[in-house]
Design an enzyme around this catalytic site. Structure first.
Site, mmCIF file in Angstrom:
data_model
loop_
_atom_site.group_PDB
_atom_site.id
_atom_site.type_symbol
_atom_site.label_atom_id
_atom_site.label_comp_id
_atom_site.label_asym_id
_atom_site.label_seq_id
_atom_site.Cartn_x
_atom_site.Cartn_y
_atom_site.Cartn_z
ATOM 1 N N GLU A 154 -11.477 36.335 72.294
ATOM 2 C CA GLU A 154 -10.525 37.254 72.947
ATOM 3 C C GLU A 154 -11.203 38.595 73.191
ATOM 4 O OE1 GLU A 154 -7.131 38.333 70.534
ATOM 5 O OE2 GLU A 154 -5.923 38.835 72.294
ATOM 6 N N HIS A 199 3.350 34.162 69.766
ATOM 7 C CA HIS A 199 3.490 35.214 68.746
ATOM 8 C C HIS A 199 4.392 34.827 67.574
ATOM 9 C CE1 HIS A 199 2.190 39.419 68.197
ATOM 10 N NE2 HIS A 199 1.374 39.094 69.182
ATOM 11 N N TRP A 247 7.463 39.451 64.911
ATOM 12 C CA TRP A 247 6.873 40.101 66.058
ATOM 13 C C TRP A 247 5.595 39.444 66.399
ATOM 14 C CZ3 TRP A 247 2.432 42.798 67.723
ATOM 15 C CH2 TRP A 247 2.530 43.242 69.064
ATOM 16 N N ARG A 268 -8.485 31.153 64.915
ATOM 17 C CA ARG A 268 -8.549 32.511 65.472
ATOM 18 C C ARG A 268 -8.865 33.603 64.451
ATOM 19 N NH1 ARG A 268 -7.392 34.686 69.509
ATOM 20 N NH2 ARG A 268 -5.659 36.001 68.857
ATOM 21 N N TYR A 324 6.967 40.691 75.800
ATOM 22 C CA TYR A 324 6.721 40.637 74.357
ATOM 23 C C TYR A 324 5.258 40.386 74.043
ATOM 24 C CZ TYR A 324 5.928 35.731 74.494
ATOM 25 O OH TYR A 324 5.360 34.524 74.740
ATOM 26 N N GLU A 350 -4.889 34.617 63.768
ATOM 27 C CA GLU A 350 -5.198 36.058 63.816
ATOM 28 C C GLU A 350 -4.694 36.788 62.574
ATOM 29 O OE1 GLU A 350 -3.175 36.856 67.608
ATOM 30 O OE2 GLU A 350 -1.830 38.186 66.545
HETATM 31 O O1 EZ4 Z 1 -0.440 41.168 67.928
HETATM 32 O O2 EZ4 Z 1 -3.644 42.675 67.576
HETATM 33 O O3 EZ4 Z 1 -3.688 37.797 70.352
HETATM 34 N N1 EZ4 Z 1 -3.477 38.951 70.167
HETATM 35 C C1 EZ4 Z 1 -2.375 39.466 69.628
HETATM 36 C C2 EZ4 Z 1 -2.373 40.941 69.320
HETATM 37 C C3 EZ4 Z 1 -1.832 41.208 67.930
HETATM 38 C C4 EZ4 Z 1 -2.264 42.558 67.436
HETATM 39 C C5 EZ4 Z 1 -1.898 42.757 65.970
HETATM 40 O O4 EZ4 Z 1 -2.426 43.971 65.520
HETATM 41 O O5 EZ4 Z 1 -1.444 38.729 69.372
HETATM 42 O O6 EZ4 Z 1 -1.629 41.617 70.285
HETATM 43 CO CO CO Z 2 -2.065 36.638 69.301
#
Ligand code: EZ4
Ligand code: CO
Length: 402
Positions: free
Chosen positions: A339, A212, A402, A283, A159, A262
Site C-alpha cells: 500500500e 474496514h 471504524w 497486511r 468511510y 493492518e
Molecule cells: O485505517 O492507517 O488500509 N488502510 C487503512 C488506513 C487505516 C489507518 C489507521 O491508522 O485502512 O486508513
Molecule cells: Co485498511
C-alpha cells in the site's frame, strides 16, 4: 559497536510521527518508526521510560537478542504499544547493521528477488461517477492497482478514509470525529461501484476494496460473493479479526481474495489465518508487527502457506516504514503488493528518503542502511498535536468498528 544514545522524536508535519534514533559509539546511527496513530505519546513514553534505559551500552549488532529481550524479557508480551516500540528499535538496529556492512538493507536480507515492487494507491469519491473519475486519474498516472472507496447514498461520509478531527477544543487539541454507518445501505451498493468501474476500465487494472472490519462474517461472505464477477485483487478487512474463526465463514463462501492484518502486531494474531489458508494476503507492517525481525518471520511462515504479503502503508506510518517495507518487499519471495498512500512535501522534507516510486512501482534505493533519515532540526519545528482516528456509530447511536 555500543549503543551510546537513543533519542525519541515526536513531530507533526501534518501528521504525528514517533521516531527512534539510535546512535552508536562508532558514530553510525539508525532510525526507526514507532508511530501508532492516535496513541503516539503512549509509545513515546514506553520507549523513553522503559526501553531506552535498558539498551544504553548494549552491543548494537545483537538485533535478535535485543528483540527477544524487549519481547520475552518485558513479560507483558504483544500489544500495539509494546510492539510499536520494539518495531522502531528493530528497524533502527537493522539500519545500523546495514550501514556498518555498507549495504542496502535488502542485500542483508538475501538480495533482490525482483527489480521493483508493485504498489497500490487510493482513489475515492462521494458518488459513483466521482469515484470513477478519481480511479481513471490514478490509472492515467500509471498505477496498476487502486484501492477504491465510495460514498454510500444516505451516509454523509466516504468511510475508511477520514483523517478529520472534530475541530480545535478550548485547549487547542482535538477529539475524535464521529462517523455514521449502515451496513444495510452499504452492502447492496458497493457491487454497483465495481460493476461500473469494470465497464469503464476493463480488466487490466487491479481493483481493491477495504471494508474496514465493519461486517459480520455472513455479511462479508455475501459481499465477497457479490463482488466475484468484478475480480477484485482483494477485499480488505472484511470482518474484525480478533477472532480468526470469523474468516473461516467468509472463506467458505467466496473466491474473492481476502486480505487482513493492518492492526495485527505479532505472528500470533495471524497464525490460524495463515496456517489454514483463510486469507490470501497478510497486511502486517514493519512499524506495528515487530520491525524487520517480526515481519521476516511472519512472511516466511506465510510463504509456506501460499499467503502473499500486502503491507499496510497509509499516510499515518512514517516514510521510514515505507522504506523498510520496500526493502522487505524487494527481497521477500512471496511478495504480493504494498500500500502506498504517499506523503505531502513537508513530511518528505522531515524524512529525507531514498525510496522512489514511478508508474505504480517502488524501489528502496541503494544507499547503505534502509535509506530513510530524519531532519531533527526541521522535525522540532512541528510539535505534537493531539489527534485521533474517527470513531463510528450505527444510525441508532451504537458504537461500531471504524
Ligand atoms: O485505517 O492507517 O488500509 N488502510 C487503512 C488506513 C487505516 C489507518 C489507521 O491508522 O485502512 O486508513
Ligand atoms: Co485498511
Amino acid at each position: 559497536m555500543k549503543i551510546k544514545d537513543i533519542r525519541v522524536i515526536v513531530t507533526s508535519p501534518g501528521q504525528n510521527f514517533v521516531t527512534v534514533k539510535i546512535i552508536t559509539d562508532e558514530g553510525i546511527y539508525g532510525v526507526g518508526d514507532a508511530t501508532l496513530n492516535g496513541r503516539e505519546l503512549a509509545v513515546a513514553t514506553y520507549l523513553e521510560k522503559h526501553v531506552v534505559p535498558c539498551l544504553l551500552g548494549r552491543d548494537a549488532s545483537r538485533i535478535e537478542d535485543i528483540w527477544q529481550y524487549l519481547y520475552r524479557g518485558g513479560y507483558w508480551r504483544r500489544g500495539p504499544v509494546t510492539m510499536a516500540a520494539i518495531s522502531a528499535i528493530d528497524m533502527a538496529l537493522w539500519d545500523i547493521k546495514a550501514k556498518a556492512c555498507n549495504m542496502p538493507l535488502y542485500q542483508l536480507l538475501g538480495g533482490a528477488s525482483r527489480e521493483k515492487i508493485m504498489i497500490y494507491t487510493h482513489a475515492h469519491g462521494s458518488t459513483i461517477e466521482e469515484t470513477v473519475e478519481a480511479v481513471v486519474q490514478k490509472k492515467e498516472e500509471g498505477f496498476q492497482a487502486i484501492r477504491v472507496q465510495c460514498g454510500v447514498p444516505g451516509l454523509d461520509r466516504i468511510y475508511g478514509i477520514s483523517k478529520l478531527n472534530s475541530g480545535p477544543r478550548p485547549d487547542g487539541g482535538f477529539l475524535p470525529d464521529e462517523d455514521i454507518w449502515s451496513t444495510e445501505k452499504y452492502l447492496p451498493f458497493i457491487p454497483k461501484v465495481f460493476e461500473r468501474l469494470r465497464d469503464v476500465l476493463g480488466w487490466d487494472t487491479h481493483l481493491l476494496h477495504d471494508a474496514h472490519h465493519r461486517l459480520s462474517p455472513i455479511e462479508a461472505a455475501r459481499l465477497g460473493k457479490d463482488l466475484e464477477p468484478y475480480r477484485l485483487f482483494w477485499l480488505e478487512d472484511a470482518v474484525a479479526a480478533e477472532d480468526q474463526e470469523n474468516f473461516r465463514h467468509v472463506r467458505n463462501h467466496t473466491t474473492t481474495p481476502l486480505a487482513v492484518g493492518e492492526v495485527f502486531n505479532s505472528i500470533w494474531d495471524a497464525r490460524d489465518l495463515i496456517r489454514e489458508q483463510l486469507i490470501d494476503y497478510i497486511r502486517t507492517t514493519s512499524c506495528h508487527a515487530g520491525g524487520v525481525t517480526g515481519l521476516r518471520r511472519i512472511f516466511d511462515y506465510a510463504a509456506m502457506h501460499n499467503v502473499k504479503t500486502g503491507c499496510h502503508g497509509p499516510g499515518d506510518v512514517s516514510p521510514i516504514t515505507m522504506g523498510v517495507n520496500t526493502h522487505l518487499g524487494l527481497w521477500v519471495p512471496n511478495y504480493g503488493i504494498q500500500e502506498f498512500a504517499d506523503y505531502c512535501p513537508q513530511v518528505m522534507d522531515v524524512f529525507p528518503s531514498t525510496w522512489t516510486h514511478n508508474k505504480g512501482f517502488m524501489h528502496p534505493g541503494d544507499v547503505p542502511g534502509h535509506g530513510v533519515d530524519i531532519d531533527e532540526e526541521l522535525a522540532a519545528r512541528f510539535p505534537y498535536e493531539r489527534a485521533y482516528l474517527p470513531v463510528n456509530r450505527l444510525e441508532d447511536g451504537t458504537l461500531w468498528h471504524w
